[in-house]
Structure formats: structure tokens, C-alpha cells
Design an enzyme around this catalytic site. Sequence first.
Site, PDB file in Angstrom:
ATOM      1  N   LYS A 210       0.835  -1.194   0.000  1.00 20.95           N
ATOM      2  CA  LYS A 210       0.000   0.000   0.000  1.00 20.95           C
ATOM      3  C   LYS A 210       0.872   1.247   0.000  1.00 20.95           C
ATOM      4  O   LYS A 210       1.918   1.289   0.633  1.00 20.95           O
ATOM      5  CB  LYS A 210      -0.908   0.010   1.237  1.00 20.95           C
ATOM      6  CG  LYS A 210      -2.132  -0.886   1.107  1.00 20.95           C
ATOM      7  CD  LYS A 210      -3.081  -0.654   2.263  1.00 20.95           C
ATOM      8  CE  LYS A 210      -4.370  -1.437   2.079  1.00 20.95           C
ATOM      9  NZ  LYS A 210      -5.312  -1.222   3.198  1.00 20.95           N
ATOM     10  N   HIS A 273      -7.489 -12.422   2.785  1.00 21.31           N
ATOM     11  CA  HIS A 273      -7.104 -11.612   3.936  1.00 21.31           C
ATOM     12  C   HIS A 273      -7.035 -12.441   5.215  1.00 21.31           C
ATOM     13  O   HIS A 273      -6.299 -12.093   6.140  1.00 21.31           O
ATOM     14  CB  HIS A 273      -8.094 -10.458   4.107  1.00 21.31           C
ATOM     15  CG  HIS A 273      -7.411  -9.159   4.389  1.00 21.31           C
ATOM     16  ND1 HIS A 273      -6.574  -8.539   3.490  1.00 21.31           N
ATOM     17  CD2 HIS A 273      -7.416  -8.364   5.479  1.00 21.31           C
ATOM     18  CE1 HIS A 273      -6.110  -7.404   3.998  1.00 21.31           C
ATOM     19  NE2 HIS A 273      -6.601  -7.297   5.211  1.00 21.31           N
TER      20      HIS A 273
END
Length: 325
Positions: A210, A273
Site C-alpha cells: 500500500k 485476507h
Amino acid sequence: MRNDLLHQLCMIFQKYDAMNEQTKAELTILLSDYEIEKRETDIILYDPDDYNLEMLQRFLIAKRVAGLTENSLIHYKYQLEQIFGKINKPINMITADDLMLYLAIRQAKDKKSDATLVNEWHALSSFFGWMHKEEFLEKNPMFRVECPKKRKKKKKAFSSMECEMLRNACIDAREKLLIELLLSTWCRISEIEQMDITDIEGDSITVIGKGQKERIVYLNSKAQLAIKEYLSTRKDNEPALITGRTGRMQKGGLEKMVKQIGERAGIENVHPHRFRRTGATFALRAGMPIEKVSFLLGHEAVSTTQIYLDINEEEMKQAHKKWVS
């Protein structure tokens, strides 16, 4: 207009058995001190060249420069277009009251989940924070809008048995590689999507996470063996580590593969996830300091890592006995 408002207030009081002549008289006296007019919220819909679109485009460009991924930019664009379309006012005229009303309607009438409300709040907070910082607005209307409270649900890591069941449910070398990468590296599925064969250096892989931040993740022996076995089946020159029929396998295809493996294994709620939560939980149980767990996950703050952990009461009890005398 005053009489209309008085009538509506009387109806509300009557609904809760709190209406009588004395109450009506006091309301009449109270309203007499105010000039009352209905707020006009019907604004002409904007076209592609209007102020709203220009500000949204500038915001997205700023976020792209700041390093947001394309998926995040698409998400922001869709959410904000939907929100501003429903509020139906020029952005520089939107007030805190407009935003609070919008969120209230989404909760009470549209029956949207807590997660959806929180996501929309964050999108609005980011946008109006940028508007205020860039001095397009004198005041940030989101300062008065509280973030909706999200009910916390206990999120589970996979058990050791479930990890073995997922391994056994793989039907080819590619599926086995994907599962081993998820279990060993704790990478986001978007990070696995972007992995190239040349990124591998021995027992480590360099990934872009990210905010376009680079970090190194590590391969255990099972993951290294899975890479070797999978690459031996490849006859192409594609640079991507995991490929589909037309080249690099995309995020959606990888997510679908994980889900299908979970279905064959007979395990509910299998998604990429959850492997990050599993890796973090297992490592902490084994004694890895939470700061190192946070680093391997690519988190900027340990507080974010704590959300991932699946630590039960018995484990906390044993930890207390070990560390607190």
C-alpha cells in the site's frame, strides 16, 4: 411555514403521548421568536464540466501522486460520485448538516451496514480534508461529523488443521503455490498479483504494498518448494509468478481460486485476507514480537496489527502467568 412546522411538531409529540394544549401553547410561543423558512435542497444536477467533477478529478490526481493504488482510486471515485449525486449540491456548498443527514438516511432508510457507513465516512473525510488543506474550503464540514460506530466482530484465523485441509484441497501446482505464498508471506492478494519471477531472491521476495511502499517478505521451505514445482510446469516467457490463460493472473482470478479451494476443503469464509490474520496470529503465539509481526504485514502502526490477531482468553491467561509475577 411556521404553522406547518408547529403542526409537524405536534404530531411528533402526540406520537409519544406528550401532546396537550399547554404543550401546543408553549411551542407556539417558542416558534414566534424565529423567522422560519424551508431549506431548499433541490439543486440542478451537475453535468460533466461542472465544479463537482473538477474537484473530484483534482482530488483523485492528488491521491494518485500520493501513491494510492488504482483499485483504491476507483473505489474513492465510485463512492464519492454516488454520495455527491445523492446530496445533489455543489461541493463547496455542502454543509456538515447535509453530510449528517446523508449518513442518517443511509443508516435508517437504506439499511446500510456499519462497514459501509464507516467506509463512506472515511471517503468523505479524506476528500473534504484535502479540500480544506488546498484552501478550496475555509472550513472542513467533516469536523462536525462523527464517524459511525462499527460493531466489532471477532475474526478468526485458520487453525493448524484447517491450514492442512486447504493444502490437501489443492488440485494442481498453481493452487498449491498460491496457498503456500499466502501462508508464508502474509501478502495481500494484490501484492501476490504483482509478483514477478525476478522478484525472488533465495528465500525472499520484494513486493510493493500500500502507498507504493516496497518491503521484503519471506518464503519458508514449503513455499520455496511450491515455487520450484509450479515453475517446472511453465513453458511460457511470462514474467509474472502466477499466470492464467492470457498472462498474469489478476486479483479477481486469484480470489476466486482461494474461494474454490476453501469450498473443496469444506471450510467456511475462506478469503485471502484471512491468511494474513492467520500468519500474524501463529507468529505471535510462537513468540515473535508484535513490532516484527507488524513490519512483515506491511503495517505502519502496531495498532493496526492488533486488529488482525486471533488470541483467545486461555492464551492471554497463559501469557499473564509467564510474564506477570
